[in-house]
Each structure stands twice: as structure tokens, then as C-alpha cells.
Design an enzyme around this catalytic site. Sequence first.
Site, PDB file in Angstrom:
ATOM      1  NE  ARG A  18      -0.723  -0.935   4.790  1.00 17.95           N
ATOM      2  CZ  ARG A  18      -0.316  -0.269   5.873  1.00 17.95           C
ATOM      3  NH1 ARG A  18      -0.470   1.021   5.948  1.00 17.95           N
ATOM      4  NH2 ARG A  18       0.250  -0.913   6.865  1.00 17.95           N
ATOM      5  CE1 TYR A 157       8.881   7.457   9.540  1.00 15.69           C
ATOM      6  CE2 TYR A 157       9.370   9.804   9.354  1.00 15.69           C
ATOM      7  CZ  TYR A 157       8.933   8.617   8.780  1.00 15.69           C
ATOM      8  OH  TYR A 157       8.566   8.602   7.455  1.00 15.69           O
ATOM      9  CB  ALA A 159      16.905   8.866  15.431  1.00 16.87           C
ATOM     10  CE  LYS A 161      11.604   6.824   7.173  1.00 17.60           C
ATOM     11  NZ  LYS A 161      11.553   5.746   6.168  1.00 17.60           N
TER      12      LYS A 161
HETATM   13  P1  NDP Z   1       2.018   3.135   4.802  1.00 16.15           P
HETATM   14  O1  NDP Z   1       1.821   2.991   6.252  1.00 16.15           O
HETATM   15  O2  NDP Z   1       0.909   3.625   3.936  1.00 16.15           O
HETATM   16  O3  NDP Z   1       2.569   1.753   4.178  1.00 16.15           O
HETATM   17  C1  NDP Z   1       3.633   1.091   4.787  1.00 16.15           C
HETATM   18  C2  NDP Z   1       3.959  -0.168   4.018  1.00 16.15           C
HETATM   19  O4  NDP Z   1       5.044  -0.832   4.673  1.00 16.15           O
HETATM   20  C3  NDP Z   1       2.819  -1.151   3.991  1.00 16.15           C
HETATM   21  O5  NDP Z   1       2.861  -1.868   2.784  1.00 16.15           O
HETATM   22  C4  NDP Z   1       3.142  -2.064   5.180  1.00 16.15           C
HETATM   23  O6  NDP Z   1       2.515  -3.314   5.032  1.00 16.15           O
HETATM   24  C5  NDP Z   1       4.656  -2.133   5.079  1.00 16.15           C
HETATM   25  N1  NDP Z   1       5.348  -2.460   6.313  1.00 16.15           N
HETATM   26  C6  NDP Z   1       5.260  -1.849   7.511  1.00 16.15           C
HETATM   27  N2  NDP Z   1       6.067  -2.430   8.410  1.00 16.15           N
HETATM   28  C7  NDP Z   1       6.691  -3.450   7.760  1.00 16.15           C
HETATM   29  C8  NDP Z   1       7.630  -4.437   8.147  1.00 16.15           C
HETATM   30  N3  NDP Z   1       8.105  -4.504   9.387  1.00 16.15           N
HETATM   31  N4  NDP Z   1       8.059  -5.319   7.212  1.00 16.15           N
HETATM   32  C9  NDP Z   1       7.581  -5.269   5.959  1.00 16.15           C
HETATM   33  N5  NDP Z   1       6.696  -4.374   5.544  1.00 16.15           N
HETATM   34  C10 NDP Z   1       6.238  -3.472   6.431  1.00 16.15           C
HETATM   35  O7  NDP Z   1       3.292   4.103   4.661  1.00 16.15           O
HETATM   36  P2  NDP Z   1       3.745   5.090   3.497  1.00 16.15           P
HETATM   37  O8  NDP Z   1       3.455   4.512   2.186  1.00 16.15           O
HETATM   38  O9  NDP Z   1       3.257   6.433   3.823  1.00 16.15           O
HETATM   39  O10 NDP Z   1       5.320   5.101   3.764  1.00 16.15           O
HETATM   40  C11 NDP Z   1       6.238   4.371   2.972  1.00 16.15           C
HETATM   41  C12 NDP Z   1       7.637   4.876   3.299  1.00 16.15           C
HETATM   42  O11 NDP Z   1       7.705   6.274   3.019  1.00 16.15           O
HETATM   43  C13 NDP Z   1       8.020   4.719   4.763  1.00 16.15           C
HETATM   44  O12 NDP Z   1       9.383   4.361   4.871  1.00 16.15           O
HETATM   45  C14 NDP Z   1       7.790   6.106   5.323  1.00 16.15           C
HETATM   46  O13 NDP Z   1       8.604   6.335   6.446  1.00 16.15           O
HETATM   47  C15 NDP Z   1       8.179   6.967   4.149  1.00 16.15           C
HETATM   48  N6  NDP Z   1       7.624   8.311   4.181  1.00 16.15           N
HETATM   49  C16 NDP Z   1       6.278   8.543   4.149  1.00 16.15           C
HETATM   50  C17 NDP Z   1       5.789   9.840   4.199  1.00 16.15           C
HETATM   51  C18 NDP Z   1       4.337  10.160   4.153  1.00 16.15           C
HETATM   52  O14 NDP Z   1       3.989  11.335   4.312  1.00 16.15           O
HETATM   53  N7  NDP Z   1       3.449   9.235   3.914  1.00 16.15           N
HETATM   54  C19 NDP Z   1       6.704  10.975   4.298  1.00 16.15           C
HETATM   55  C20 NDP Z   1       8.089  10.623   4.318  1.00 16.15           C
HETATM   56  C21 NDP Z   1       8.513   9.331   4.265  1.00 16.15           C
HETATM   57  P3  NDP Z   1       2.131  -4.236   6.331  1.00 16.15           P
HETATM   58  O15 NDP Z   1       1.534  -3.293   7.335  1.00 16.15           O
HETATM   59  O16 NDP Z   1       1.197  -5.255   5.816  1.00 16.15           O
HETATM   60  O17 NDP Z   1       3.414  -4.814   6.784  1.00 16.15           O
END
Ligand code: NDP
Length: 249
Positions: A18, A157, A159, A161
Amino acid sequence: MGGKGLEGRVAIVTGGSRGIGRAVAQSLAEDGASVVVSGRDAARLAAAAKELEGLGVPVLGVVADVARREDAERLVAETKERFARVDVLVNNAGITRDALLVRMKDEDWDLVLGVNLRGAFLMTRAVAKVMMRQKSGRIINIASVAGAMGNAGQANYSAAKAGLIGLTKTAARELAHWGILVNAVAPGLIDTEMAAAIPEEARKALLAQVALGRIGSGREVAEVVRFLAGDGATYVTGQVLHVNGGLYM
Ligand code: NDP
């Protein structure tokens, strides 16, 4: 359709079920790459994999928690088994557990560092061994504006990143010899479930600082990842590309 610049290449996108990861997997698939998506929730992952298959490329979904070494290594092993190579790794899986520093629980620190930083390390180490043998590869780490600016309520978070940016630069230096390019993409405020969890007031305050005056889409991050994964980015390594609408310059 566009060009099929990534035809024959194999990309792993962690957290591809997602949000930003899903948009990244879609972009790479549109360019013809075979994609491997991972996540913890099997049902959500299966739904994403099915949608990606609709783009006409081979897709593999692997349920794996990147914070666990066995899972990270199995994810790479299953990719190799199915596709015999790994050309692109996108370390995208990430979580938040926000709290002000003085109230932050040890477990929330450990959890966020475990997924967002240790997870990227485990995946990079496992994939680097494959890419070194191939003498080519691209590793793209999804960092955050918080890693550069800091963000109140996100000590863990930010730290993680900032650490990911350090990991990016070190990996870029160590792996350059094998033709492996390592970069980070640092998104700002992007419209996903993660951003939806930010309290309304904090969201408004952040948005007020965005020069473009709006939230970004997963697709807008994915376009930059697609560039870094492709043939136009052969002289780019160790860099952080900010995709934040001018929130941080
Ligand atoms: P979401 O919460 O929408 O999606 C996170 C995704 O990571 C999901 O597919 C989830 O699937 C998966 N995930 C979470 N934990 C794990 C794990 N331990 N192992 C494997 N998969 C995992 O997050 P975003 O799409 O918003 O974020 C994606 C990246 O972008 C992240 O690294 C976030 O820090 C970064 N980011 C996002 C921002 C934002 O504004 N949205 C801004 C800056 C950075 P499942 O839960 O099924 O494991």
C-alpha cells in the site's frame, strides 16, 4: 504505456502492499520490471500483487517482516529462486510510533529503529551479495524530510531516517566498485495511511510550510524512484533526492 526501460530487470519493493511502496511497485512494473513486493499482512499483499499482475509483468508477493533477519534473507532468497537475479531494491517499509521525546517508550524507539533502519540494513546486506556477483544494481532507500529537518514528536522516526541517509552514503561508497548505485529519496507530506494518522493540527502546520501548498501523492514519489532505478541515473550515487513540494530546501 511509455517505454519499457526496465524490461528484464527484477525489483524488490519492501512494504509494496500500500501507500508509497505500492505506487513505486506500479511504476516499476509499468516500465516492464518484474516486481517482488513484501509486507506483513498476507491478504493486503495478495491484493496488491494481483493488481500488479494486471500490468502484465511477473509478480511475486512475499510475506516478510523486514526487521527480522530470517525474513529479510528469505525475501531475497525467494526472489533469487524465482527470478535468478535482483537489479533493484527499494527499502520502503516503514512505520511511525510518535510521541514527544520525554514520553517516548523504549519499545517505540526500538520498534521504529528496527523496521526503518535495521530493516533497510538487513535487506541491503542480503541484496548486496547478489548484486556484487552481478556487478550491477540499484538500491533506493525511502528516507523522509524528518531525517533532514527533525520533527517534533518523531525522535525515533527522525533518527531512523537520518541513520538511513548515513547508511545510503556509506553503502554508495562501499558498493560503487561493483557498479551498485545507492541513493535515498526523502518524501515530505504524502497522501497515504501514514500521513492520515498525523493529527489534524500538526498536518495543517506542516502543510502551511509546503511551498507548493498541497500534499503529494505516492505517484509523485514513485516517479523519482523510477528515475533512480532506470538508465538515466547512471552517474547518481550517494545522493538524497527530496520530494517534498518545497517543504524543505
Ligand atoms: P504506509 O503505512 O501507507 O505503508 C507502509 C507499508 O510498509 C505497507 O505496505 C506495510 O505493510 C509495510 N510495512 C510496515 N512495516 C513493515 C515491516 N516490518 N516489514 C515489511 N513491511 C512493512 O506508509 P507510506 O506509504 O506512507 O510510507 C512508505 C515509506 O515512506 C516509509 O518508509 C515512510 O517512512 C516513508 N515516508 C512517508 C511519508 C508520508 O507522508 N506518507 C513521508 C516521508 C517518508 P504491512 O503493514 O502489511 O506490513
